[in-house]
Design a protein around this motif. Structure first.
Motif, PDB file in Angstrom:
ATOM      1  N   TRP A 173      -7.974   8.500   0.263  1.00  0.00           N
ATOM      2  CA  TRP A 173      -6.817   8.262  -0.236  1.00  0.00           C
ATOM      3  C   TRP A 173      -6.302   9.268  -1.396  1.00  0.00           C
ATOM      4  CZ3 TRP A 173      -3.452   4.384  -0.523  1.00  0.00           C
ATOM      5  CH2 TRP A 173      -2.622   4.149  -1.662  1.00  0.00           C
ATOM      6  N   GLY A 174      -7.284   9.981  -1.983  1.00  0.00           N
ATOM      7  CA  GLY A 174      -6.708  11.101  -2.652  1.00  0.00           C
ATOM      8  C   GLY A 174      -5.980  12.181  -1.986  1.00  0.00           C
ATOM      9  N   ARG A 175      -6.445  12.414  -0.599  1.00  0.00           N
ATOM     10  CA  ARG A 175      -6.048  13.208   0.025  1.00  0.00           C
ATOM     11  C   ARG A 175      -4.394  12.848   0.525  1.00  0.00           C
ATOM     12  NH1 ARG A 175      -8.051  17.253   2.266  1.00  0.00           N
ATOM     13  NH2 ARG A 175     -10.089  16.450   1.926  1.00  0.00           N
ATOM     14  N   ASN A 176      -4.169  11.651   0.758  1.00  0.00           N
ATOM     15  CA  ASN A 176      -2.919  11.011   1.056  1.00  0.00           C
ATOM     16  C   ASN A 176      -2.092  11.318  -0.147  1.00  0.00           C
ATOM     17  OD1 ASN A 176      -3.477  10.336   3.752  1.00  0.00           O
ATOM     18  ND2 ASN A 176      -4.172   8.271   3.105  1.00  0.00           N
ATOM     19  N   ALA A 206       1.675   9.188  -5.979  1.00  0.00           N
ATOM     20  CA  ALA A 206       2.093  10.592  -5.691  1.00  0.00           C
ATOM     21  C   ALA A 206       3.120  11.047  -6.754  1.00  0.00           C
ATOM     22  CB  ALA A 206       2.708  10.591  -4.117  1.00  0.00           C
ATOM     23  N   LEU A 207       4.051  10.133  -7.115  1.00  0.00           N
ATOM     24  CA  LEU A 207       5.052  10.506  -8.107  1.00  0.00           C
ATOM     25  C   LEU A 207       4.477  10.911  -9.471  1.00  0.00           C
ATOM     26  CD1 LEU A 207       8.020  10.689  -8.927  1.00  0.00           C
ATOM     27  CD2 LEU A 207       8.073   8.474  -9.583  1.00  0.00           C
ATOM     28  N   GLU A 208       3.534   9.834  -9.692  1.00  0.00           N
ATOM     29  CA  GLU A 208       2.693  10.356 -11.171  1.00  0.00           C
ATOM     30  C   GLU A 208       1.673  11.560 -10.992  1.00  0.00           C
ATOM     31  OE1 GLU A 208       0.068   6.994 -11.681  1.00  0.00           O
ATOM     32  OE2 GLU A 208       1.947   5.443 -12.083  1.00  0.00           O
ATOM     33  N   GLU A 209       1.288  11.885  -9.747  1.00  0.00           N
ATOM     34  CA  GLU A 209       0.686  13.036  -9.652  1.00  0.00           C
ATOM     35  C   GLU A 209       1.488  14.231  -9.686  1.00  0.00           C
ATOM     36  OE1 GLU A 209      -2.994  15.423  -9.163  1.00  0.00           O
ATOM     37  OE2 GLU A 209      -2.726  13.331  -9.599  1.00  0.00           O
ATOM     38  N   SER A 210       2.695  14.259  -9.061  1.00  0.00           N
ATOM     39  CA  SER A 210       3.460  15.280  -9.158  1.00  0.00           C
ATOM     40  C   SER A 210       3.807  15.734 -10.500  1.00  0.00           C
ATOM     41  CB  SER A 210       4.602  14.963  -8.103  1.00  0.00           C
ATOM     42  OG  SER A 210       5.453  14.065  -8.270  1.00  0.00           O
ATOM     43  N   LEU A 248      -1.988  13.404  -2.668  1.00  0.00           N
ATOM     44  CA  LEU A 248      -1.722  14.757  -2.757  1.00  0.00           C
ATOM     45  C   LEU A 248      -0.854  15.145  -1.740  1.00  0.00           C
ATOM     46  CD1 LEU A 248      -4.926  16.589  -3.976  1.00  0.00           C
ATOM     47  CD2 LEU A 248      -2.976  16.651  -5.064  1.00  0.00           C
ATOM     48  N   GLU A 249      -1.015  14.809  -0.620  1.00  0.00           N
ATOM     49  CA  GLU A 249       0.085  15.389   0.430  1.00  0.00           C
ATOM     50  C   GLU A 249       1.266  14.706   0.105  1.00  0.00           C
ATOM     51  OE1 GLU A 249      -2.126  13.773   3.947  1.00  0.00           O
ATOM     52  OE2 GLU A 249      -3.206  15.649   4.442  1.00  0.00           O
ATOM     53  N   GLU A 250       1.450  13.624  -0.310  1.00  0.00           N
ATOM     54  CA  GLU A 250       2.886  13.076  -0.584  1.00  0.00           C
ATOM     55  C   GLU A 250       3.280  13.849  -1.838  1.00  0.00           C
ATOM     56  OE1 GLU A 250       4.781  10.432   0.811  1.00  0.00           O
ATOM     57  OE2 GLU A 250       3.661  10.944   2.429  1.00  0.00           O
ATOM     58  N   ALA A 251       2.430  14.030  -2.909  1.00  0.00           N
ATOM     59  CA  ALA A 251       2.688  14.800  -4.212  1.00  0.00           C
ATOM     60  C   ALA A 251       3.263  16.166  -3.775  1.00  0.00           C
ATOM     61  CB  ALA A 251       1.828  14.882  -4.977  1.00  0.00           C
ATOM     62  N   ILE A 252       2.650  16.816  -2.841  1.00  0.00           N
ATOM     63  CA  ILE A 252       2.992  17.992  -2.422  1.00  0.00           C
ATOM     64  C   ILE A 252       4.287  18.277  -1.749  1.00  0.00           C
ATOM     65  CG2 ILE A 252       2.753  19.677  -0.677  1.00  0.00           C
ATOM     66  CD1 ILE A 252      -0.429  19.667  -1.213  1.00  0.00           C
ATOM     67  N   LYS A 253       4.751  16.958  -0.901  1.00  0.00           N
ATOM     68  CA  LYS A 253       6.000  16.690  -0.360  1.00  0.00           C
ATOM     69  C   LYS A 253       7.008  16.617  -1.544  1.00  0.00           C
ATOM     70  CE  LYS A 253       4.628  14.573   3.804  1.00  0.00           C
ATOM     71  NZ  LYS A 253       4.661  13.091   4.642  1.00  0.00           N
ATOM     72  N   LEU A 254       6.568  16.123  -2.558  1.00  0.00           N
ATOM     73  CA  LEU A 254       7.791  15.634  -3.753  1.00  0.00           C
ATOM     74  C   LEU A 254       7.808  17.029  -4.368  1.00  0.00           C
ATOM     75  CD1 LEU A 254       6.420  12.424  -5.137  1.00  0.00           C
ATOM     76  CD2 LEU A 254       8.683  12.902  -3.984  1.00  0.00           C
ATOM     77  N   ARG A 283       0.934  -1.175  -0.130  1.00  0.00           N
ATOM     78  CA  ARG A 283      -0.089  -0.027   0.075  1.00  0.00           C
ATOM     79  C   ARG A 283       0.920   1.288  -0.033  1.00  0.00           C
ATOM     80  NH1 ARG A 283      -5.432   1.495   1.392  1.00  0.00           N
ATOM     81  NH2 ARG A 283      -5.179   3.256   2.389  1.00  0.00           N
ATOM     82  N   ARG A 284       1.965   1.100   0.872  1.00  0.00           N
ATOM     83  CA  ARG A 284       2.916   2.484   0.807  1.00  0.00           C
ATOM     84  C   ARG A 284       3.468   2.691  -0.376  1.00  0.00           C
ATOM     85  NH1 ARG A 284       3.559   7.311   3.304  1.00  0.00           N
ATOM     86  NH2 ARG A 284       5.616   7.782   3.121  1.00  0.00           N
ATOM     87  N   GLN A 285       3.947   1.494  -1.102  1.00  0.00           N
ATOM     88  CA  GLN A 285       4.624   1.605  -2.483  1.00  0.00           C
ATOM     89  C   GLN A 285       3.698   2.082  -3.590  1.00  0.00           C
ATOM     90  OE1 GLN A 285       7.987   1.075  -3.379  1.00  0.00           O
ATOM     91  NE2 GLN A 285       7.968   0.795  -1.058  1.00  0.00           N
ATOM     92  N   ARG A 286       2.444   1.730  -3.544  1.00  0.00           N
ATOM     93  CA  ARG A 286       1.504   2.179  -4.446  1.00  0.00           C
ATOM     94  C   ARG A 286       1.135   3.791  -4.120  1.00  0.00           C
ATOM     95  NH1 ARG A 286      -4.752   1.217  -3.635  1.00  0.00           N
ATOM     96  NH2 ARG A 286      -5.694   2.525  -5.531  1.00  0.00           N
ATOM     97  N   LEU A 287       1.130   4.037  -2.845  1.00  0.00           N
ATOM     98  CA  LEU A 287       1.009   5.437  -2.507  1.00  0.00           C
ATOM     99  C   LEU A 287       2.107   6.404  -3.268  1.00  0.00           C
ATOM    100  CD1 LEU A 287      -0.687   7.706  -0.940  1.00  0.00           C
ATOM    101  CD2 LEU A 287       0.905   7.208   0.879  1.00  0.00           C
TER     102      LEU A 287
END
Length: 69
Positions: free
Chosen positions: A50-53, A19-23, A55-61, A11-15
């Motif tokens: 899930w979308g919030r998580n 997130a990388l794709e979104e960023s 996006l939060e990871e994408a913002i970090k990237l 699940r963490r790997q998928r997240l």
């Protein structure tokens, strides 16, 4: 309830992958304003947890300084 560490790992790997794709999408689409756009998207009320998580990871990237390849 059994805790499956492999499920959490996958699940963490998928997240991270999503997130990388979104960023990358936001950088291609919005360029320099990608970070501001991601923060605006995060404020949407219809966003799933899930979308919030993602996006939060994408913002970090996006906050990381980009290194030339």
């Amino acid at each position: 309830m059994l805790i499956d560490p492999f499920r959490w790992y996958r699940r963490r790997q998928r997240l991270q992958r999503e997130a990388l794709e979104e960023s990358q999408y936001l950088r291609r689409r919005f360029g320099d304003t990608a970070l501001a756009t991601a923060r605006e998207k995060l404020k949407r009320p219809d966003l799933t947890s899930w979308g919030r998580n993602v996006l939060e990871e994408a913002i970090k990237l996006l906050e990381r300084p980009s290194t030339p390849a």
